[in-house]
Scaffold this active site. Structure first.
Site, PDB file in Angstrom:
ATOM      1  N   ASP A 171      21.673  15.930 -21.148  1.00 54.91           N
ATOM      2  CA  ASP A 171      20.934  17.007 -21.511  1.00 54.91           C
ATOM      3  C   ASP A 171      19.963  16.666 -22.611  1.00 54.91           C
ATOM      4  O   ASP A 171      19.246  17.536 -23.241  1.00 54.91           O
ATOM      5  CB  ASP A 171      21.515  18.486 -21.872  1.00 54.91           C
ATOM      6  CG  ASP A 171      22.687  18.168 -23.145  1.00 54.91           C
ATOM      7  OD1 ASP A 171      22.675  17.404 -23.448  1.00 54.91           O
ATOM      8  OD2 ASP A 171      23.090  19.512 -23.667  1.00 54.91           O
ATOM      9  N   SER A 172      20.070  15.676 -23.061  1.00 50.47           N
ATOM     10  CA  SER A 172      19.304  14.883 -23.958  1.00 50.47           C
ATOM     11  C   SER A 172      17.637  14.911 -23.401  1.00 50.47           C
ATOM     12  O   SER A 172      16.919  14.786 -24.143  1.00 50.47           O
ATOM     13  CB  SER A 172      19.455  13.577 -24.351  1.00 50.47           C
ATOM     14  OG  SER A 172      19.954  12.679 -23.106  1.00 50.47           O
TER      15      SER A 172
ATOM     16  N   GLU B 264      31.050  10.251 -29.176  1.00 48.69           N
ATOM     17  CA  GLU B 264      29.530  10.009 -30.143  1.00 48.69           C
ATOM     18  C   GLU B 264      29.888  10.135 -31.540  1.00 48.69           C
ATOM     19  O   GLU B 264      30.552  11.071 -32.014  1.00 48.69           O
ATOM     20  CB  GLU B 264      28.786  11.154 -29.483  1.00 48.69           C
ATOM     21  CG  GLU B 264      27.418  10.830 -29.914  1.00 48.69           C
ATOM     22  CD  GLU B 264      26.279  11.684 -29.487  1.00 48.69           C
ATOM     23  OE1 GLU B 264      26.767  12.367 -28.013  1.00 48.69           O
ATOM     24  OE2 GLU B 264      25.215  11.774 -30.038  1.00 48.69           O
TER      25      GLU B 264
ATOM     26  N   ASP C  98      25.028  16.675 -16.876  1.00 47.26           N
ATOM     27  CA  ASP C  98      25.403  17.219 -18.210  1.00 47.26           C
ATOM     28  C   ASP C  98      25.369  18.729 -18.134  1.00 47.26           C
ATOM     29  O   ASP C  98      24.054  19.110 -17.595  1.00 47.26           O
ATOM     30  CB  ASP C  98      24.291  16.644 -19.039  1.00 47.26           C
ATOM     31  CG  ASP C  98      25.145  16.522 -20.641  1.00 47.26           C
ATOM     32  OD1 ASP C  98      26.229  17.003 -20.626  1.00 47.26           O
ATOM     33  OD2 ASP C  98      24.656  16.006 -21.485  1.00 47.26           O
TER      34      ASP C  98
ATOM     35  N   GLU D 178      30.651  19.369 -23.296  1.00 45.79           N
ATOM     36  CA  GLU D 178      31.131  19.147 -24.619  1.00 45.79           C
ATOM     37  C   GLU D 178      32.262  19.890 -25.187  1.00 45.79           C
ATOM     38  O   GLU D 178      32.172  20.861 -24.669  1.00 45.79           O
ATOM     39  CB  GLU D 178      29.764  19.580 -25.427  1.00 45.79           C
ATOM     40  CG  GLU D 178      28.670  18.418 -25.357  1.00 45.79           C
ATOM     41  CD  GLU D 178      27.297  18.428 -26.265  1.00 45.79           C
ATOM     42  OE1 GLU D 178      27.434  19.449 -27.091  1.00 45.79           O
ATOM     43  OE2 GLU D 178      26.306  17.889 -25.872  1.00 45.79           O
TER      44      GLU D 178
ATOM     45  N   LYS E  21      29.692  16.628 -16.925  1.00 47.33           N
ATOM     46  CA  LYS E  21      29.840  16.404 -18.416  1.00 47.33           C
ATOM     47  C   LYS E  21      30.022  17.638 -19.111  1.00 47.33           C
ATOM     48  O   LYS E  21      28.995  18.456 -19.116  1.00 47.33           O
ATOM     49  CB  LYS E  21      29.317  15.158 -19.052  1.00 47.33           C
ATOM     50  CG  LYS E  21      29.652  15.153 -20.627  1.00 47.33           C
ATOM     51  CD  LYS E  21      29.076  13.756 -21.075  1.00 47.33           C
ATOM     52  CE  LYS E  21      27.555  14.018 -21.502  1.00 47.33           C
ATOM     53  NZ  LYS E  21      27.502  15.139 -22.857  1.00 47.33           N
TER      54      LYS E  21
HETATM   55  O1  KIV Z   1      22.582  14.103 -23.232  1.00 43.11           O
HETATM   56  C1  KIV Z   1      22.991  13.017 -23.400  1.00 43.11           C
HETATM   57  O2  KIV Z   1      22.419  11.925 -23.138  1.00 43.11           O
HETATM   58  C2  KIV Z   1      24.366  12.820 -23.803  1.00 43.11           C
HETATM   59  C3  KIV Z   1      24.803  11.347 -24.114  1.00 43.11           C
HETATM   60  C4  KIV Z   1      23.995  10.961 -25.279  1.00 43.11           C
HETATM   61  C5  KIV Z   1      26.301  11.086 -24.076  1.00 43.11           C
HETATM   62  O3  KIV Z   1      25.209  13.632 -23.842  1.00 43.11           O
END
Ligand code: KIV
Length: 277
Positions: free
Chosen positions: A44-45, A180, A83, A115, A113
């Site tokens: 989600d970056s 992280e 994510d 958090e 993924k």
């Molecule tokens: O959103 C993302 O790219 C991430 C990574 C930096 C681990 O969560």
């Protein structure tokens, strides 16, 4: 051999580093897959490096599904981890299972993924057939609770909490856990105590693998570059120079040249004209 969740355990056991890189679109996914990464994270970056927001919070399910589908089309055969965006799994477990399932069912992902530390949710997702990668330490969706994008685990109490959370996620069934921006010594210690593979970003060399944001690797960004990132190319400045040259060539008439232009077909000569018999 294509990557599966078992690859993470195998590589950890053999001491082989696991390489994850993010991608958000089909072409970049093709590139990182062909470069030989073990898995692609549709992070989600994307909300920050693709969409231009200041945090990852605005990324939506629809946007993350769009990115995941694009990556799956571009990197056939890759192991894709999607994510889960902010509020797609924090509002109740039923909601979380449905949202996570969409990434596998519609998006073409193989795992999700999330958090933070919600072991019962992890167990429920795994029971539903959805492999889960955890994410501890600097969890960007909690940026406002953490008081900024700050390294975590700097006090003995914070380190104890991270150890505890990592153990809980491991026991709940995560196949891997992102660590992280935590001290390298802590990440190494956690790595040695877990069954799940640890994937570090800003967590030193002692993790089982590393995950990097593609824009950081390629130098495809402006402004702030995280201290933990290594740039292998300068694509923003190369792109800027290329487009500047194009602008100048269009304005000066250098582009398009004859080879970029389409001519009318030559008119048939008199000798080749059909003559009535
Ligand atoms: O959103 C993302 O790219 C991430 C990574 C930096 C681990 O969560």
């Amino acid at each position: 051999m294509p990557t599966t969740v078992l690859t993470f355990a195998e590589k950890k056991r053999r001491g082989e580093k696991i390489v994850l890189v993010t991608a958000y679109d089909a072409l970049t996914a093709t590139m990182v897959h062909n470069a030989g990464v073990d898995a692609i994270l549709v992070g989600d970056s994307a909300g920050m490096v693709f969409a231009g927001y200041d945090t990852t919070l605005p990324a939506t399910m629809d946007e993350m599904l769009y990115h995941t589908k694009s990556v799956a089309r571009g990197a056939k055969g890759a192991f894709i981890i999607a994510d889960m965006p902010f509020l797609s799994y924090q509002c109740g477990h039923d909601d979380a299972v449905r949202n996570a399932g969409r990434f596998l069912k519609e998006g073409g992902a193989h795992a999700v993924k999330l958090e933070g530390c919600d072991p019962p949710l992890v167990t429920r997702l795994v029971a539903a057939g959805i492999p889960v990668m955890g994410h501890l330490g600097l969890t960007p969706q909690s940026v406002h609770v953490l008081g900024g994008f700050r390294a975590q685990g700097k006090t003995a109490a914070a380190q104890a909490r991270l150890r505890e959370q990592a153990r809980a996620l491991d026991a709940a069934g995560c196949f891997a856990i992102v660590l992280e921006c935590v001290p390298a010594s802590l990440a190494t210690e956690i790595t040695q105590t877990l069954e799940a593979a640890t994937i570090g970003i800003g967590a030193g060399p002692g993790c089982d693998g590393q995950v990097s944001v593609i824009n950081d690797l390629l130098g495809l960004s402006t402004g702030y570059v995280p201290r933990h990132a290594k740039r292998y190319a300068d694509m923003y400045n190369q792109g800027l120079a290329a487009v500047r040259q194009h602008v100048a060539e269009v304005r000066s008439g250098v582009f398009p040249a004859a080879e970029h232009s389409i001519d009318m077909p030559a008119p048939p000569s008199a000798a080749t004209l059909d003559t009535p018999r």
